[in-house]
Design an enzyme around this catalytic site. Structure first.
Site, short mmCIF file in Angstrom:
data_model
loop_
_atom_site.label_atom_id
_atom_site.label_comp_id
_atom_site.label_asym_id
_atom_site.label_seq_id
_atom_site.Cartn_x
_atom_site.Cartn_y
_atom_site.Cartn_z
N GLU A 92 0.85 -1.19 0.00
CA GLU A 92 0.00 0.00 0.00
C GLU A 92 0.89 1.24 0.00
O GLU A 92 1.88 1.31 0.73
CB GLU A 92 -0.90 0.02 1.24
CG GLU A 92 -2.02 -0.99 1.22
CD GLU A 92 -3.26 -0.51 0.46
OE1 GLU A 92 -3.26 0.64 -0.02
OE2 GLU A 92 -4.22 -1.30 0.37
N ASP A 144 -6.63 1.89 -8.60
CA ASP A 144 -5.29 2.14 -8.08
C ASP A 144 -4.23 1.17 -8.64
O ASP A 144 -4.56 0.07 -9.03
CB ASP A 144 -5.31 2.06 -6.54
CG ASP A 144 -5.81 0.73 -5.98
OD1 ASP A 144 -6.85 0.24 -6.46
OD2 ASP A 144 -5.17 0.19 -5.07
#
Length: 243
Positions: A92, A144
């Site tokens: 992340e 993303d």
């Protein structure tokens, strides 16, 4: 490379073999603040986690050991692999994402990402072709790490792949319409590259979705879901690289 530890409770308790780890998947956090993102990844009720998080200032936090499956990929597919949590390491990267004023990724963040990824590639013998974005493996659900993510720069560091075409030359093909058989060829090229099929979504709608996912990764200046000659040429060049 300095790594701090802040372990998340969100992972499968069964250990996996080192040989099962085939992919690295990049995500952005997609939340208003870095603190909220970290809190969510540590919250047992959120049911989400990752192996590593890279903060805005480049600091790296390890949240789940690589030998366990973190809950980062969700419903996902790439080539013959399904549910990529089983076979991937999730990273992340703090960024508010498209919902909260999507922004460029800071240099310190990308520098840390390169160091961490190279370490993981060496440790688990991961092929650079198997370094993916969340939108690659779940194009119908995710955007993303997005079109501002520096895939070109990363590919120069042998992280992920990029085409070998001259950027200025292929720009001349941008927006040029192609025949329906060539559009179909482009979609089939995406499946050959690894993008997932989806029979649950209307065909025309899904073709636009995976075209947008492809553009978000490989033609980042314009993401419109429209198949043009530039997209076709890029897809053909990538297939040559992958074979």
């Amino acid at each position: 490379m300095k790594i701090s530890f802040n372990f998340s409770p969100n992972f499968y308790p069964q250990k996996r073999k080192k040989s099962e780890i085939k992919f690295i998947v990049f995500h952005y956090t997609g939340m208003k603040s870095e603190k909220k993102a970290i809190d969510k990844l540590l919250d047992q009720n959120s049911k989400v986690s990752c192996h590593y998080l890279i903060k805005n200032n480049g600091d790296i936090i390890k949240m789940v050991p690589e030998t366990y499956q973190a809950w980062h990929a969700g419903i996902s597919s790439w080539k013959k692999f399904k549910s990529l949590n089983k076979n991937s390491i999730g990273i992340e990267i703090t960024n508010p994402g498209h919902e909260f004023k999507y922004k460029e990724f800071p240099n310190k963040q990308i520098s840390s990402l390169i160091k961490l990824t190279k370490y993981l590639v060496k440790k688990f013998k991961i092929n650079p072709k198997s370094i993916l974005g969340h939108s690659d493996i779940a194009p119908d659900r995710k955007l993303d790490p997005g079109e501002k993510f520096p895939w070109v720069f990363l590919s120069k560091n042998k992280i992920g792949i990029w085409h070998e075409l001259n950027q200025e030359k292929i720009k001349k093909e941008r927006g040029l319409n192609i025949s329906n058989p060539l559009k179909l060829k482009f979609i089939n090229n995406l499946f050959k590259i690894g993008y997932p099929r989806n029979s649950k979504i209307n065909k025309n709608k899904y073709n636009k979705i995976i075209t947008s996912a492809f553009q978000r990764r490989f033609r980042q200046e314009i993401v419109n879901g429209k198949i043009d000659k530039e997209c076709l040429l890029i897809s053909e060049n990538l297939i040559k690289k992958l074979n």
